[in-house]
Motif scaffolding. Structure first.
Motif, PDB file in Angstrom:
ATOM      1  N   THR A 226    -193.106  63.490 -41.578  1.00  0.00           N
ATOM      2  CA  THR A 226    -192.747  63.258 -40.180  1.00  0.00           C
ATOM      3  C   THR A 226    -191.627  64.181 -39.719  1.00  0.00           C
ATOM      4  O   THR A 226    -191.689  64.753 -38.632  1.00  0.00           O
ATOM      5  CB  THR A 226    -192.355  61.784 -39.951  1.00  0.00           C
ATOM      6  OG1 THR A 226    -193.473  60.962 -40.280  1.00  0.00           O
ATOM      7  CG2 THR A 226    -191.953  61.524 -38.511  1.00  0.00           C
ATOM      8  N   VAL A 227    -190.611  64.339 -40.524  1.00  0.00           N
ATOM      9  CA  VAL A 227    -189.478  65.196 -40.133  1.00  0.00           C
ATOM     10  C   VAL A 227    -189.936  66.638 -39.975  1.00  0.00           C
ATOM     11  O   VAL A 227    -189.562  67.315 -39.009  1.00  0.00           O
ATOM     12  CB  VAL A 227    -188.316  65.073 -41.144  1.00  0.00           C
ATOM     13  CG1 VAL A 227    -187.239  66.104 -40.863  1.00  0.00           C
ATOM     14  CG2 VAL A 227    -187.726  63.672 -41.097  1.00  0.00           C
ATOM     15  N   ALA A 228    -190.768  67.120 -40.880  1.00  0.00           N
ATOM     16  CA  ALA A 228    -191.279  68.488 -40.767  1.00  0.00           C
ATOM     17  C   ALA A 228    -192.111  68.643 -39.497  1.00  0.00           C
ATOM     18  O   ALA A 228    -191.967  69.634 -38.760  1.00  0.00           O
ATOM     19  CB  ALA A 228    -192.113  68.845 -41.995  1.00  0.00           C
ATOM     20  N   GLY A 229    -192.966  67.670 -39.215  1.00  0.00           N
ATOM     21  CA  GLY A 229    -193.767  67.720 -37.997  1.00  0.00           C
ATOM     22  C   GLY A 229    -192.911  67.692 -36.747  1.00  0.00           C
ATOM     23  O   GLY A 229    -193.183  68.412 -35.778  1.00  0.00           O
ATOM     24  N   ALA A 230    -191.864  66.863 -36.765  1.00  0.00           N
ATOM     25  CA  ALA A 230    -190.965  66.782 -35.611  1.00  0.00           C
ATOM     26  C   ALA A 230    -190.214  68.095 -35.415  1.00  0.00           C
ATOM     27  O   ALA A 230    -190.027  68.552 -34.286  1.00  0.00           O
ATOM     28  CB  ALA A 230    -189.988  65.630 -35.795  1.00  0.00           C
ATOM     29  N   LEU A 231    -189.800  68.721 -36.499  1.00  0.00           N
ATOM     30  CA  LEU A 231    -189.101  69.999 -36.399  1.00  0.00           C
ATOM     31  C   LEU A 231    -190.031  71.091 -35.848  1.00  0.00           C
ATOM     32  O   LEU A 231    -189.645  71.854 -34.955  1.00  0.00           O
ATOM     33  CB  LEU A 231    -188.555  70.407 -37.770  1.00  0.00           C
ATOM     34  CG  LEU A 231    -187.736  71.683 -37.812  1.00  0.00           C
ATOM     35  CD1 LEU A 231    -186.525  71.589 -36.901  1.00  0.00           C
ATOM     36  CD2 LEU A 231    -187.288  71.959 -39.235  1.00  0.00           C
ATOM     37  N   ILE A 232    -191.247  71.137 -36.354  1.00  0.00           N
ATOM     38  CA  ILE A 232    -192.231  72.108 -35.850  1.00  0.00           C
ATOM     39  C   ILE A 232    -192.475  71.877 -34.361  1.00  0.00           C
ATOM     40  O   ILE A 232    -192.481  72.816 -33.563  1.00  0.00           O
ATOM     41  CB  ILE A 232    -193.556  72.006 -36.641  1.00  0.00           C
ATOM     42  CG1 ILE A 232    -193.356  72.445 -38.090  1.00  0.00           C
ATOM     43  CG2 ILE A 232    -194.654  72.832 -35.974  1.00  0.00           C
ATOM     44  CD1 ILE A 232    -194.518  72.068 -39.008  1.00  0.00           C
ATOM     45  N   ALA A 233    -192.666  70.619 -33.982  1.00  0.00           N
ATOM     46  CA  ALA A 233    -192.928  70.286 -32.576  1.00  0.00           C
ATOM     47  C   ALA A 233    -191.733  70.644 -31.697  1.00  0.00           C
ATOM     48  O   ALA A 233    -191.911  71.206 -30.602  1.00  0.00           O
ATOM     49  CB  ALA A 233    -193.256  68.800 -32.444  1.00  0.00           C
ATOM     50  N   ALA A 234    -190.527  70.338 -32.155  1.00  0.00           N
ATOM     51  CA  ALA A 234    -189.331  70.654 -31.368  1.00  0.00           C
ATOM     52  C   ALA A 234    -189.208  72.162 -31.145  1.00  0.00           C
ATOM     53  O   ALA A 234    -188.894  72.618 -30.034  1.00  0.00           O
ATOM     54  CB  ALA A 234    -188.082  70.117 -32.063  1.00  0.00           C
ATOM     55  N   LEU A 235    -189.472  72.941 -32.176  1.00  0.00           N
ATOM     56  CA  LEU A 235    -189.402  74.400 -32.032  1.00  0.00           C
ATOM     57  C   LEU A 235    -190.488  74.918 -31.087  1.00  0.00           C
ATOM     58  O   LEU A 235    -190.232  75.790 -30.246  1.00  0.00           O
ATOM     59  CB  LEU A 235    -189.507  75.063 -33.402  1.00  0.00           C
ATOM     60  CG  LEU A 235    -188.305  74.853 -34.337  1.00  0.00           C
ATOM     61  CD1 LEU A 235    -188.611  75.387 -35.728  1.00  0.00           C
ATOM     62  CD2 LEU A 235    -187.059  75.504 -33.767  1.00  0.00           C
ATOM     63  N   LEU A 236    -191.686  74.384 -31.218  1.00  0.00           N
ATOM     64  CA  LEU A 236    -192.789  74.828 -30.361  1.00  0.00           C
ATOM     65  C   LEU A 236    -192.521  74.489 -28.901  1.00  0.00           C
ATOM     66  O   LEU A 236    -192.666  75.338 -28.012  1.00  0.00           O
ATOM     67  CB  LEU A 236    -194.108  74.211 -30.827  1.00  0.00           C
ATOM     68  CG  LEU A 236    -195.347  74.662 -30.064  1.00  0.00           C
ATOM     69  CD1 LEU A 236    -195.606  76.149 -30.279  1.00  0.00           C
ATOM     70  CD2 LEU A 236    -196.548  73.840 -30.494  1.00  0.00           C
ATOM     71  N   TRP A 237    -192.120  73.242 -28.621  1.00  0.00           N
ATOM     72  CA  TRP A 237    -191.848  72.855 -27.240  1.00  0.00           C
ATOM     73  C   TRP A 237    -190.641  73.600 -26.677  1.00  0.00           C
ATOM     74  O   TRP A 237    -190.595  73.897 -25.485  1.00  0.00           O
ATOM     75  CB  TRP A 237    -191.693  71.345 -27.120  1.00  0.00           C
ATOM     76  CG  TRP A 237    -193.014  70.627 -27.092  1.00  0.00           C
ATOM     77  CD1 TRP A 237    -194.135  70.996 -26.405  1.00  0.00           C
ATOM     78  CD2 TRP A 237    -193.350  69.421 -27.766  1.00  0.00           C
ATOM     79  NE1 TRP A 237    -195.142  70.083 -26.622  1.00  0.00           N
ATOM     80  CE2 TRP A 237    -194.692  69.109 -27.448  1.00  0.00           C
ATOM     81  CE3 TRP A 237    -192.648  68.557 -28.608  1.00  0.00           C
ATOM     82  CZ2 TRP A 237    -195.338  67.978 -27.932  1.00  0.00           C
ATOM     83  CZ3 TRP A 237    -193.293  67.437 -29.100  1.00  0.00           C
ATOM     84  CH2 TRP A 237    -194.628  67.151 -28.761  1.00  0.00           C
ATOM     85  N   SER A 238    -189.683  73.934 -27.522  1.00  0.00           N
ATOM     86  CA  SER A 238    -188.556  74.753 -27.063  1.00  0.00           C
ATOM     87  C   SER A 238    -189.032  76.151 -26.674  1.00  0.00           C
ATOM     88  O   SER A 238    -188.575  76.715 -25.672  1.00  0.00           O
ATOM     89  CB  SER A 238    -187.484  74.854 -28.160  1.00  0.00           C
ATOM     90  OG  SER A 238    -186.920  73.589 -28.415  1.00  0.00           O
ATOM     91  N   ALA A 239    -189.955  76.698 -27.456  1.00  0.00           N
ATOM     92  CA  ALA A 239    -190.520  78.013 -27.119  1.00  0.00           C
ATOM     93  C   ALA A 239    -191.285  77.934 -25.797  1.00  0.00           C
ATOM     94  O   ALA A 239    -191.194  78.853 -24.965  1.00  0.00           O
ATOM     95  CB  ALA A 239    -191.431  78.501 -28.245  1.00  0.00           C
ATOM     96  N   TYR A 240    -192.034  76.841 -25.589  1.00  0.00           N
ATOM     97  CA  TYR A 240    -192.739  76.664 -24.317  1.00  0.00           C
ATOM     98  C   TYR A 240    -191.732  76.604 -23.160  1.00  0.00           C
ATOM     99  O   TYR A 240    -191.936  77.208 -22.110  1.00  0.00           O
ATOM    100  CB  TYR A 240    -193.579  75.387 -24.319  1.00  0.00           C
ATOM    101  CG  TYR A 240    -194.800  75.394 -25.199  1.00  0.00           C
ATOM    102  CD1 TYR A 240    -195.345  76.563 -25.708  1.00  0.00           C
ATOM    103  CD2 TYR A 240    -195.443  74.207 -25.517  1.00  0.00           C
ATOM    104  CE1 TYR A 240    -196.474  76.551 -26.513  1.00  0.00           C
ATOM    105  CE2 TYR A 240    -196.576  74.175 -26.315  1.00  0.00           C
ATOM    106  CZ  TYR A 240    -197.083  75.359 -26.808  1.00  0.00           C
ATOM    107  OH  TYR A 240    -198.201  75.330 -27.601  1.00  0.00           O
ATOM    108  N   ALA A 241    -190.644  75.845 -23.351  1.00  0.00           N
ATOM    109  CA  ALA A 241    -189.627  75.719 -22.300  1.00  0.00           C
ATOM    110  C   ALA A 241    -189.004  77.076 -21.986  1.00  0.00           C
ATOM    111  O   ALA A 241    -188.789  77.415 -20.817  1.00  0.00           O
ATOM    112  CB  ALA A 241    -188.552  74.723 -22.726  1.00  0.00           C
TER     113      ALA A 241
END
Length: 164
Positions: free
Chosen positions: A65-80
């Motif tokens: 879960t933590v790895a998935g959350a980190l990947i998602a946070a980085l991806l959504w930050s890149a989108y932003a």
């Protein structure tokens, strides 16, 4: 399973499926948003969909879960960041199920930042104990419905209540 990682996994899974289903439109949107050629936009689209799928899978596996959350946070930050770079420009950002060319504004940028923030918070939250799976799923689906509703509100061209 807790509602927050399940909600984020659903958003990611729907987004990855949307990229697979609407590849031609979203490749063009990706190229324009990233400021790259159409062929590079297609490649970025496939990479983004793969990252979303991996993050979604990780979010539903308790040990990952933590790895998935980190990947998602980085991806959504890149989108932003990509949206922020194009703020004010009229384009189809690919953020919705339908093509909706409109000026990139605070709503689209903040949506990506909010998702990134939720994922980042998930990296430090302890795993909840004893949440019944049915309740977690219903809560995640309720959040997803609210998310889609907010997305539809953002698509209103010139509402009197919005200043962007």
């Amino acid at each position: 399973m807790a509602p927050l990682p399940l909600f984020l996994a659903l958003v990611l899974a729907v987004s990855a499926a949307h990229k697979a289903q609407s590849g031609a439109r979203l490749a063009t949107a990706t190229a324009r948003l990233a400021g790259v050629s159409p062929s590079a936009g297609q490649l970025l689209l496939v990479v983004a969909a793969a990252i979303e799928a991996v993050a979604a899978i990780c979010l539903v596996i308790p040990a990952a879960t933590v790895a998935g959350a980190l990947i998602a946070a980085l991806l959504w930050s890149a989108y932003a960041l990509a949206l922020w770079r194009r703020r004010g420009e009229t384009l189809d950002c690919g953020c919705d199920f339908a093509a909706r060319p409109r000026p990139v504004g605070a709503g689209q940028i903040l949506r990506a930042l909010l998702l990134a923030g939720l994922a980042a918070v998930l990296t430090v939250l302890p795993a909840p104990e004893g949440v019944p799976p049915a309740e977690a799923l219903l809560a995640a689906l309720a959040f997803l419905a609210l998310y889609f509703g907010a997305s539809e509100l953002l698509s209103i061209p010139h509402p009197a209540w919005r200043k962007s």
